[in-house]
Design a protein around this motif. Structure first.
Motif, PDB file in Angstrom:
ATOM      1  N   ALA A  96      41.647  95.022  45.470  1.00 23.68           N
ATOM      2  CA  ALA A  96      42.584  94.304  44.598  1.00 23.68           C
ATOM      3  C   ALA A  96      41.848  93.289  43.725  1.00 23.68           C
ATOM      4  CB  ALA A  96      43.655  93.624  45.436  1.00 23.68           C
ATOM      5  N   ASP A  97      40.896  92.565  44.295  1.00 20.80           N
ATOM      6  CA  ASP A  97      40.115  91.601  43.511  1.00 20.80           C
ATOM      7  C   ASP A  97      39.274  92.308  42.459  1.00 20.80           C
ATOM      8  OD1 ASP A  97      41.159  89.503  44.958  1.00 20.80           O
ATOM      9  OD2 ASP A  97      39.369  89.191  46.189  1.00 20.80           O
ATOM     10  N   GLU A 151      40.470  94.460  35.209  1.00 17.24           N
ATOM     11  CA  GLU A 151      41.642  94.436  34.331  1.00 17.24           C
ATOM     12  C   GLU A 151      41.613  93.216  33.408  1.00 17.24           C
ATOM     13  OE1 GLU A 151      46.371  95.139  34.825  1.00 17.24           O
ATOM     14  OE2 GLU A 151      45.484  93.620  36.134  1.00 17.24           O
ATOM     15  N   THR A 152      41.208  92.065  33.924  1.00 19.92           N
ATOM     16  CA  THR A 152      41.132  90.846  33.122  1.00 19.92           C
ATOM     17  C   THR A 152      40.142  91.016  31.974  1.00 19.92           C
ATOM     18  OG1 THR A 152      41.740  89.490  35.015  1.00 19.92           O
ATOM     19  CG2 THR A 152      40.601  88.375  33.204  1.00 19.92           C
ATOM     20  N   HIS A 153      38.990  91.592  32.264  1.00 21.42           N
ATOM     21  CA  HIS A 153      37.996  91.854  31.214  1.00 21.42           C
ATOM     22  C   HIS A 153      38.577  92.799  30.162  1.00 21.42           C
ATOM     23  CE1 HIS A 153      34.217  92.689  29.226  1.00 21.42           C
ATOM     24  NE2 HIS A 153      34.427  93.979  29.419  1.00 21.42           N
ATOM     25  N   TYR A 189      39.935  95.201  41.080  1.00 20.28           N
ATOM     26  CA  TYR A 189      40.879  95.675  40.063  1.00 20.28           C
ATOM     27  C   TYR A 189      41.245  94.529  39.109  1.00 20.28           C
ATOM     28  CZ  TYR A 189      44.997  97.903  38.023  1.00 20.28           C
ATOM     29  OH  TYR A 189      45.900  98.435  37.142  1.00 20.28           O
ATOM     30  N   THR A 190      41.560  93.370  39.669  1.00 20.10           N
ATOM     31  CA  THR A 190      41.953  92.216  38.853  1.00 20.10           C
ATOM     32  C   THR A 190      40.825  91.779  37.924  1.00 20.10           C
ATOM     33  OG1 THR A 190      43.505  91.480  40.538  1.00 20.10           O
ATOM     34  CG2 THR A 190      42.764  89.820  38.953  1.00 20.10           C
ATOM     35  N   SER A 191      39.603  91.738  38.428  1.00 20.17           N
ATOM     36  CA  SER A 191      38.465  91.327  37.600  1.00 20.17           C
ATOM     37  C   SER A 191      38.260  92.277  36.433  1.00 20.17           C
ATOM     38  CB  SER A 191      37.187  91.292  38.439  1.00 20.17           C
ATOM     39  OG  SER A 191      37.290  90.321  39.437  1.00 20.17           O
ATOM     40  N   ARG A 227      43.242 102.403  41.188  1.00 21.19           N
ATOM     41  CA  ARG A 227      44.531 102.445  41.902  1.00 21.19           C
ATOM     42  C   ARG A 227      44.574 103.628  42.862  1.00 21.19           C
ATOM     43  NH1 ARG A 227      46.662 100.382  36.881  1.00 21.19           N
ATOM     44  NH2 ARG A 227      46.898 102.484  36.090  1.00 21.19           N
ATOM     45  N   LEU A 252      41.131 102.083  35.505  1.00 24.31           N
ATOM     46  CA  LEU A 252      42.142 101.385  36.309  1.00 24.31           C
ATOM     47  C   LEU A 252      42.954 102.373  37.143  1.00 24.31           C
ATOM     48  CD1 LEU A 252      43.323  98.685  33.742  1.00 24.31           C
ATOM     49  CD2 LEU A 252      41.808  98.375  35.721  1.00 24.31           C
ATOM     50  N   GLU A 284      41.915  93.850  49.990  1.00 19.58           N
ATOM     51  CA  GLU A 284      41.717  92.635  49.210  1.00 19.58           C
ATOM     52  C   GLU A 284      40.535  92.798  48.260  1.00 19.58           C
ATOM     53  OE1 GLU A 284      42.231  92.743  52.485  1.00 19.58           O
ATOM     54  OE2 GLU A 284      44.073  91.578  52.766  1.00 19.58           O
TER      55      GLU A 284
END
Length: 148
Positions: free
Chosen positions: A56-57, A63-65, A59-61, A96, A92, A53
């Motif tokens: 994943a969080d 990726e969003t930037h 990665y999401t942060s 992964r 990224l 988790e």
């Protein structure tokens, strides 16, 4: 416990962008801290349910930037867009791979690997890739409020 620490050498000289980058560091460190807080109350068997988790969080942060930066580059017709996007993809991909290695049980010291990767990547990216982009944005007036 901070995973990565902000350094003045990471600054690109545009206050709003530097602030956004610092906030990304704070978010990474907050996620990391939350993970360690969860570890303190985990079962004795050592199963670290929160690691995936956390990754994943994270990665999401990130990726969003990156998606925001990439949208701005496309809208402004930034000439080095593809090279910049490729640099984003390299981090990224590394994140992964770290997630995959951890899930497969092959990465026992994922935190050290991740911290070293993030420090190295951000230091290089901010100074060599982001700084020219943000100068371009500043010079074209592409971001309202980039002057602080």
């Amino acid at each position: 416990m901070a995973m990565i620490k902000w350094k003045e050498s990471y600054e690109v000289g545009i206050a709003s962008i530097d602030r956004e980058h610092k906030e990304l560091f704070e978010q990474i460190n907050a996620l990391h801290s939350d993970l360690h807080d969860e570890k303190a109350v985990e079962p004795a068997d050592g199963v670290r349910c929160g690691v995936i988790e956390f990754l994943a969080d994270l990665y999401t942060s990130i990726e969003t930037h990156f998606l925001l930066e990439e949208r701005i580059m496309r809208e402004l017709g930034y000439g080095s867009y593809l090279e910049h996007k490729d640099d984003h993809e390299s981090l990224l991909n590394e994140l992964r791979a770290t997630m995959d290695d951890y899930e497969d049980g092959g990465e026992a010291d994922y935190e050290k690997r991740l911290a070293v990767s993030l420090r190295s990547w951000f230091a290089n990216h901010f100074q060599k890739v982001d700084e020219p982009l943000h100068r371009f944005i500043e010079n074209t007036g592409g971001l309202a409020g980039s002057e602080d």
